[in-house]
Design a protein around this motif. Structure first.
Motif, PDB file in Angstrom:
ATOM      1  N   ALA A  49       0.939  -1.038  -0.061  1.00  0.00           N
ATOM      2  CA  ALA A  49      -0.054   0.063   0.088  1.00  0.00           C
ATOM      3  C   ALA A  49       0.855   1.175   0.077  1.00  0.00           C
ATOM      4  O   ALA A  49       2.057   0.977   0.370  1.00  0.00           O
ATOM      5  CB  ALA A  49      -0.865   0.034   1.143  1.00  0.00           C
ATOM      6  N   ARG A  50       0.233   2.338  -0.568  1.00  0.00           N
ATOM      7  CA  ARG A  50       1.320   3.654  -0.776  1.00  0.00           C
ATOM      8  C   ARG A  50       0.142   4.881  -0.579  1.00  0.00           C
ATOM      9  O   ARG A  50      -0.810   4.706  -0.649  1.00  0.00           O
ATOM     10  CB  ARG A  50       1.575   3.620  -2.225  1.00  0.00           C
ATOM     11  N   ILE A  51       0.786   5.779   0.161  1.00  0.00           N
ATOM     12  CA  ILE A  51      -0.181   7.181   0.153  1.00  0.00           C
ATOM     13  C   ILE A  51       0.791   8.051  -0.003  1.00  0.00           C
ATOM     14  O   ILE A  51       2.162   8.238   0.288  1.00  0.00           O
ATOM     15  CB  ILE A  51      -0.485   7.301   1.684  1.00  0.00           C
ATOM     16  N   THR A  52       0.284   9.199  -0.861  1.00  0.00           N
ATOM     17  CA  THR A  52       1.178  10.228  -1.540  1.00  0.00           C
ATOM     18  C   THR A  52       1.191  11.382  -0.626  1.00  0.00           C
ATOM     19  O   THR A  52       0.026  11.303   0.570  1.00  0.00           O
ATOM     20  CB  THR A  52       0.709  10.583  -3.029  1.00  0.00           C
ATOM     21  N   ARG A  53       1.866  12.296  -0.747  1.00  0.00           N
ATOM     22  CA  ARG A  53       1.825  13.521  -0.046  1.00  0.00           C
ATOM     23  C   ARG A  53       0.589  14.290  -0.035  1.00  0.00           C
ATOM     24  O   ARG A  53       0.007  14.675   0.899  1.00  0.00           O
ATOM     25  CB  ARG A  53       2.850  14.505  -0.326  1.00  0.00           C
ATOM     26  N   GLY A  54      -0.324  14.270  -1.073  1.00  0.00           N
ATOM     27  CA  GLY A  54      -1.575  14.750  -1.380  1.00  0.00           C
ATOM     28  C   GLY A  54      -2.578  13.853  -0.749  1.00  0.00           C
ATOM     29  O   GLY A  54      -3.814  14.136  -0.724  1.00  0.00           O
ATOM     30  N   GLY A  55      -2.367  12.661  -0.111  1.00  0.00           N
ATOM     31  CA  GLY A  55      -3.245  11.546   0.368  1.00  0.00           C
ATOM     32  C   GLY A  55      -3.844  10.511  -0.529  1.00  0.00           C
ATOM     33  O   GLY A  55      -4.607   9.953  -0.079  1.00  0.00           O
ATOM     34  N   SER A  56      -3.533  10.567  -1.598  1.00  0.00           N
ATOM     35  CA  SER A  56      -3.757   9.497  -2.397  1.00  0.00           C
ATOM     36  C   SER A  56      -3.492   8.127  -2.102  1.00  0.00           C
ATOM     37  O   SER A  56      -2.365   8.023  -1.782  1.00  0.00           O
ATOM     38  CB  SER A  56      -3.669   9.950  -3.952  1.00  0.00           C
ATOM     39  N   THR A  57      -4.244   7.171  -2.316  1.00  0.00           N
ATOM     40  CA  THR A  57      -3.651   5.931  -1.895  1.00  0.00           C
ATOM     41  C   THR A  57      -3.828   4.738  -2.627  1.00  0.00           C
ATOM     42  O   THR A  57      -4.647   4.899  -3.958  1.00  0.00           O
ATOM     43  CB  THR A  57      -4.496   5.291  -0.735  1.00  0.00           C
ATOM     44  N   ASN A  58      -3.073   4.056  -3.140  1.00  0.00           N
ATOM     45  CA  ASN A  58      -3.190   2.506  -3.884  1.00  0.00           C
ATOM     46  C   ASN A  58      -2.685   1.415  -3.064  1.00  0.00           C
ATOM     47  O   ASN A  58      -2.125   1.451  -2.297  1.00  0.00           O
ATOM     48  CB  ASN A  58      -2.468   2.773  -5.209  1.00  0.00           C
ATOM     49  N   TYR A  59      -3.349   0.334  -3.516  1.00  0.00           N
ATOM     50  CA  TYR A  59      -3.148  -0.850  -2.978  1.00  0.00           C
ATOM     51  C   TYR A  59      -2.844  -2.116  -3.903  1.00  0.00           C
ATOM     52  O   TYR A  59      -3.270  -2.161  -5.088  1.00  0.00           O
ATOM     53  CB  TYR A  59      -4.506  -1.459  -2.173  1.00  0.00           C
ATOM     54  N   ALA A  60      -1.992  -3.197  -3.474  1.00  0.00           N
ATOM     55  CA  ALA A  60      -1.839  -4.367  -4.223  1.00  0.00           C
ATOM     56  C   ALA A  60      -3.218  -5.144  -4.409  1.00  0.00           C
ATOM     57  O   ALA A  60      -4.013  -4.781  -3.440  1.00  0.00           O
ATOM     58  CB  ALA A  60      -0.771  -5.293  -3.761  1.00  0.00           C
ATOM     59  N   GLY A  61      -3.421  -5.838  -5.513  1.00  0.00           N
ATOM     60  CA  GLY A  61      -4.719  -6.358  -5.595  1.00  0.00           C
ATOM     61  C   GLY A  61      -5.058  -7.417  -4.772  1.00  0.00           C
ATOM     62  O   GLY A  61      -6.212  -7.555  -4.173  1.00  0.00           O
ATOM     63  N   THR A  62      -3.833  -8.041  -4.290  1.00  0.00           N
ATOM     64  CA  THR A  62      -4.195  -9.113  -3.298  1.00  0.00           C
ATOM     65  C   THR A  62      -4.580  -8.593  -1.788  1.00  0.00           C
ATOM     66  O   THR A  62      -4.718  -9.484  -1.030  1.00  0.00           O
ATOM     67  CB  THR A  62      -2.892  -9.855  -3.239  1.00  0.00           C
ATOM     68  N   VAL A  63      -4.401  -7.441  -1.562  1.00  0.00           N
ATOM     69  CA  VAL A  63      -4.806  -6.858  -0.183  1.00  0.00           C
ATOM     70  C   VAL A  63      -5.824  -6.015  -0.412  1.00  0.00           C
ATOM     71  O   VAL A  63      -6.526  -5.657   0.863  1.00  0.00           O
ATOM     72  CB  VAL A  63      -3.675  -6.155   0.249  1.00  0.00           C
ATOM     73  N   LYS A  64      -6.586  -5.522  -1.534  1.00  0.00           N
ATOM     74  CA  LYS A  64      -7.648  -4.582  -1.525  1.00  0.00           C
ATOM     75  C   LYS A  64      -8.617  -4.845  -0.882  1.00  0.00           C
ATOM     76  O   LYS A  64      -9.237  -6.051  -0.900  1.00  0.00           O
ATOM     77  CB  LYS A  64      -7.851  -4.303  -2.771  1.00  0.00           C
ATOM     78  N   GLY A  65      -9.389  -3.992  -0.046  1.00  0.00           N
ATOM     79  CA  GLY A  65     -10.484  -4.479   0.814  1.00  0.00           C
ATOM     80  C   GLY A  65     -10.040  -4.996   2.175  1.00  0.00           C
ATOM     81  O   GLY A  65     -11.134  -5.041   2.942  1.00  0.00           O
TER      82      GLY A  65
END
Length: 117
Positions: A49-65
């Motif tokens: 998982a990752r969060i940017t300075r602006g607060g956007s997040t993204n996740y690996a498909g295997t952990v999403k949810g």
């Protein structure tokens, strides 16, 4: 230079939850992005998982949810809430920071999560 210290790992049964913490030595708002990676025995390190300075997040498909990344900017800490743990989530979890402006990567020493009955 950014120092990162992870905590919160441990042994948990399948279906359980953990919250990992990553404390940064500088303001996380001065960091381009922060993320959690994991490395299981015999496997390559992978982004969770990752969060940017602006607060956007993204996740690996295997952990999403199941996994949620969040941050406390007042305490310069990033969290990873892990729910519905599975044995395949067993790994060392590393905190990562990408600096501004060079995107230099900094790593913590990792915290071990073991999912076992």
């Amino acid at each position: 230079q950014v120092q990162l210290v992870e905590s919160g790992g441990g042994v948990v049964q399948p279906g359980g939850s953990l919250r990992l913490s990553c404390a940064a030595s500088i303001s996380i708002l001065s960091i381009n992005a922060m993320g959690w990676y994991r490395q299981a025995p015999g496997k390559q390190r992978e982004l969770v998982a990752r969060i940017t300075r602006g607060g956007s997040t993204n996740y690996a498909g295997t952990v999403k949810g199941r996994f949620t990344i969040s941050r406390d900017t007042a305490n310069n800490t990033v969290y990873l809430q892990i729910n519905s743990l599975k044995p395949e989530d067993t790994a060392v979890y590393y905190c990562n920071a990408q600096s501004i402006p060079t995107n230099t990567n900094y790593w913590g020493k990792g915290t071990l999560v073991t999912v076992s009955s």
